[in-house]
Design a protein around this motif. Sequence first.
Motif, PDB file in Angstrom:
ATOM      1  N   LEU A  96       7.875 -10.304  14.441  1.00  0.00           N
ATOM      2  CA  LEU A  96       7.951  -8.863  14.240  1.00  0.00           C
ATOM      3  C   LEU A  96       9.254  -8.485  13.542  1.00  0.00           C
ATOM      4  N   GLY A  97      10.358  -9.135  13.936  1.00  0.00           N
ATOM      5  CA  GLY A  97      11.642  -8.838  13.312  1.00  0.00           C
ATOM      6  C   GLY A  97      11.700  -9.219  11.851  1.00  0.00           C
ATOM      7  N   LEU A  98      10.954 -10.256  11.470  1.00  0.00           N
ATOM      8  CA  LEU A  98      10.906 -10.653  10.070  1.00  0.00           C
ATOM      9  C   LEU A  98       9.979  -9.758   9.254  1.00  0.00           C
ATOM     10  N   THR A  99       8.857  -9.366   9.847  1.00  0.00           N
ATOM     11  CA  THR A  99       7.830  -8.680   9.068  1.00  0.00           C
ATOM     12  C   THR A  99       8.032  -7.166   8.958  1.00  0.00           C
ATOM     13  N   LEU A 100       8.615  -6.534   9.966  1.00  0.00           N
ATOM     14  CA  LEU A 100       8.755  -5.084   9.918  1.00  0.00           C
ATOM     15  C   LEU A 100       9.610  -4.623   8.729  1.00  0.00           C
ATOM     16  N   PRO A 101      10.794  -5.195   8.519  1.00  0.00           N
ATOM     17  CA  PRO A 101      11.554  -4.793   7.326  1.00  0.00           C
ATOM     18  C   PRO A 101      10.823  -5.136   6.037  1.00  0.00           C
ATOM     19  N   TRP A 102      10.084  -6.252   6.038  1.00  0.00           N
ATOM     20  CA  TRP A 102       9.383  -6.664   4.826  1.00  0.00           C
ATOM     21  C   TRP A 102       8.234  -5.715   4.490  1.00  0.00           C
ATOM     22  N   PHE A 103       7.628  -5.102   5.498  1.00  0.00           N
ATOM     23  CA  PHE A 103       6.543  -4.153   5.266  1.00  0.00           C
ATOM     24  C   PHE A 103       7.017  -2.981   4.406  1.00  0.00           C
ATOM     25  N   PHE A 104       8.260  -2.548   4.613  1.00  0.00           N
ATOM     26  CA  PHE A 104       8.789  -1.389   3.885  1.00  0.00           C
ATOM     27  C   PHE A 104       9.544  -1.775   2.615  1.00  0.00           C
ATOM     28  N   PHE A 105       9.487  -3.044   2.236  1.00  0.00           N
ATOM     29  CA  PHE A 105      10.270  -3.558   1.115  1.00  0.00           C
ATOM     30  C   PHE A 105      10.074  -2.732  -0.158  1.00  0.00           C
ATOM     31  N   SER A 106       8.835  -2.331  -0.430  1.00  0.00           N
ATOM     32  CA  SER A 106       8.519  -1.696  -1.712  1.00  0.00           C
ATOM     33  C   SER A 106       9.168  -0.330  -1.889  1.00  0.00           C
ATOM     34  N   ILE A 107       9.575   0.321  -0.778  1.00  0.00           N
ATOM     35  CA  ILE A 107      10.265   1.608  -0.933  1.00  0.00           C
ATOM     36  C   ILE A 107      11.702   1.565  -0.427  1.00  0.00           C
ATOM     37  N   SER A 108      12.043   0.569   0.385  1.00  0.00           N
ATOM     38  CA  SER A 108      13.406   0.515   0.919  1.00  0.00           C
ATOM     39  C   SER A 108      14.372  -0.180  -0.021  1.00  0.00           C
ATOM     40  N   ASN A 109      13.886  -1.139  -0.819  1.00  0.00           N
ATOM     41  CA  ASN A 109      14.749  -1.873  -1.734  1.00  0.00           C
ATOM     42  C   ASN A 109      14.828  -1.160  -3.079  1.00  0.00           C
ATOM     43  N   PRO A 110      15.991  -0.650  -3.449  1.00  0.00           N
ATOM     44  CA  PRO A 110      16.075   0.215  -4.639  1.00  0.00           C
ATOM     45  C   PRO A 110      15.770  -0.497  -5.950  1.00  0.00           C
ATOM     46  N   GLN A 111      16.005  -1.822  -6.033  1.00  0.00           N
ATOM     47  CA  GLN A 111      15.681  -2.514  -7.283  1.00  0.00           C
ATOM     48  C   GLN A 111      14.178  -2.522  -7.524  1.00  0.00           C
ATOM     49  N   VAL A 112      13.394  -2.303  -6.467  1.00  0.00           N
ATOM     50  CA  VAL A 112      11.942  -2.216  -6.585  1.00  0.00           C
ATOM     51  C   VAL A 112      11.506  -0.755  -6.740  1.00  0.00           C
ATOM     52  N   SER A 113      11.998   0.122  -5.873  1.00  0.00           N
ATOM     53  CA  SER A 113      11.562   1.523  -5.932  1.00  0.00           C
ATOM     54  C   SER A 113      12.042   2.216  -7.204  1.00  0.00           C
ATOM     55  N   GLN A 114      13.160   1.768  -7.778  1.00  0.00           N
ATOM     56  CA  GLN A 114      13.609   2.360  -9.041  1.00  0.00           C
ATOM     57  C   GLN A 114      12.593   2.120 -10.154  1.00  0.00           C
ATOM     58  N   ARG A 115      11.824   1.022 -10.035  1.00  0.00           N
ATOM     59  CA  ARG A 115      10.787   0.738 -11.034  1.00  0.00           C
ATOM     60  C   ARG A 115       9.700   1.808 -11.061  1.00  0.00           C
ATOM     61  N   LEU A 116       9.583   2.576  -9.990  1.00  0.00           N
ATOM     62  CA  LEU A 116       8.555   3.615  -9.942  1.00  0.00           C
ATOM     63  C   LEU A 116       8.890   4.794 -10.844  1.00  0.00           C
ATOM     64  N   PHE A 117      10.140   4.881 -11.311  1.00  0.00           N
ATOM     65  CA  PHE A 117      10.533   5.927 -12.260  1.00  0.00           C
ATOM     66  C   PHE A 117      10.193   5.551 -13.702  1.00  0.00           C
ATOM     67  N   MET A 118       9.864   4.284 -13.978  1.00  0.00           N
ATOM     68  CA  MET A 118       9.848   3.771 -15.350  1.00  0.00           C
ATOM     69  C   MET A 118       8.524   3.879 -16.103  1.00  0.00           C
ATOM     70  N   PRO A 119       7.342   3.784 -15.448  1.00  0.00           N
ATOM     71  CA  PRO A 119       6.100   3.810 -16.230  1.00  0.00           C
ATOM     72  C   PRO A 119       5.945   5.083 -17.053  1.00  0.00           C
TER      73      PRO A 119
ATOM     74  N   SER B 141       0.824  -1.208   0.000  1.00  0.00           N
ATOM     75  CA  SER B 141       0.000   0.000   0.000  1.00  0.00           C
ATOM     76  C   SER B 141       0.862   1.263   0.000  1.00  0.00           C
ATOM     77  N   LEU B 142       2.113   1.144   0.437  1.00  0.00           N
ATOM     78  CA  LEU B 142       3.015   2.292   0.412  1.00  0.00           C
ATOM     79  C   LEU B 142       3.262   2.780  -1.015  1.00  0.00           C
ATOM     80  N   VAL B 143       3.161   1.871  -1.984  1.00  0.00           N
ATOM     81  CA  VAL B 143       3.352   2.281  -3.382  1.00  0.00           C
ATOM     82  C   VAL B 143       2.250   3.244  -3.805  1.00  0.00           C
ATOM     83  N   ALA B 144       1.042   3.052  -3.273  1.00  0.00           N
ATOM     84  CA  ALA B 144      -0.048   3.973  -3.601  1.00  0.00           C
ATOM     85  C   ALA B 144       0.251   5.377  -3.095  1.00  0.00           C
ATOM     86  N   VAL B 145       0.994   5.475  -1.982  1.00  0.00           N
ATOM     87  CA  VAL B 145       1.343   6.778  -1.406  1.00  0.00           C
ATOM     88  C   VAL B 145       2.587   7.364  -2.061  1.00  0.00           C
ATOM     89  N   PHE B 146       3.636   6.550  -2.188  1.00  0.00           N
ATOM     90  CA  PHE B 146       4.919   7.058  -2.657  1.00  0.00           C
ATOM     91  C   PHE B 146       5.131   6.897  -4.155  1.00  0.00           C
TER      92      PHE B 146
END
Length: 496
Positions: free
Chosen positions: A242-265, A90-95
Amino acid sequence: MNTSLVVWGVLAYIALSCLVAFLSRGRAGTATSTMSDYFLGGRDMGGIVSALSYSATTYSAFMMVGLAGLTYRGGVGALGFEIVYFAGVSLVAVFGPRFWAVGRRYGFVTPSEMLGRRYGSRWVAVAAGVLSLVFLIPYSAVQLSGVGYLLAGMTGGGIPFGVGIVVATLLAIFFSFIAGIRSVMWTDSLQALMMIVASVSVAALVVWELGGFFGMFATIADTRPDLLQVPGPGLFGFTTFLGLTLPWFFFSISNPQVSQRLFMPSSLGALRRMLLIFLCFGLIYTLVSVVWGFAAAVAFPDLENPDLATATLLASDFVPPILGVVVMIGILAAAVSTIDSILLTLSSIFARDVWGNLATGSGDARQLLMGKIVIPVISVLALAFAALEISMIAILSVAASAGLVVVVPSIVGAFFWSRGTAAGALASILGGAAFVVWMYLSGNSLLGLNAGVLGFPVATLLFVVVSLATRPARGQLTQGFLKPSGPSGAAPTAAE
């Protein structure tokens, strides 16, 4: 399973993928002369291709090998773990629209470059770039390990683990070089379709062989009821979960190979279609991967290495050999997709944000050349890490995300807090990363909590405190970040 059948399946996949990659280069023409063309596909990717590529990059060997293994080891908690990631999308909808708009406005190639320009400091870009290099190379190794375990497990060692990881590395380098991200995205689309069709078909077949959906879970309830309970058979305590899921929650904006895709459409509409299709794809693939793990627990309850659960199922009598090879190729393709995406992201980060900020005369053409040069270097580093044959690749994946999550406070501040400063961003990135590394080196426990739990709040505290104690740089950007920005791709004015 017959080794020659697996080999022929891999060769068929290589031939088809190479054909698609070369055709994608034909579509691109000669438009690979700039960083934006080579690493972002000219910012004109459509919504469907973007969605399939985003899916193949995100749902890699981690899912059908790692998540299935995590389910085999930890039961139903693995589903909850992955659902938290789903919530984080859902963070992708915001960011997403914000990334897309500022990327168009200022010509950003990498998320690190975006942070450096926003806070008016090249050192922020360098720090974020180095952070990505440090933590994403092990994550690349996770994908290579997934391929190694898969091929070795399906052939009973006929294809050694080392051969599998070398093959995956060479394929990732090849696809990255042909036409940059454009060839990767088109081969990703082929791979994503192969993944979803084959995995759903075989999962349905295996469940049928094990007595149907209700019959399989009735067997689990009788023989391994702990797999259906929370927290499960010893892996998922509350702190661990909690230790496994908290970093995974932010995966879509913290991992650059994913967030860089937001520049491409090519447009905001394409970005929205990308997100919607990805969510549908991801839900199906998550359920399939978890079902795989449960099915393996019923059929093969005594596996020493949970990461072999999928390979053991595919090589078993439950799955016709041809169909098993098709699924294996889908998983191989997914892993290669993630590796080549990471290779391109890390090479663009090194060329643009590290070398580009530290070397003199590093214009766009030289940055592009440097980016191509370092692709095989990064690949060899990932290969060396994968050769260690680390088990429980799902845990290692999250460990990498625990390091990358320390950049999230700076990303949030870039768009929503005008008081954020370059000093605050540097403190949170460097201090947060140092804290996470120290945690893992010292046993990963402080006050009963692990790095996955503590890394993000420590980075946030550093960002806020240091920002309040310092002044924003005069050269920082605000237009398009802190104020509403239209979809125009026009260049900013001098005042901005």
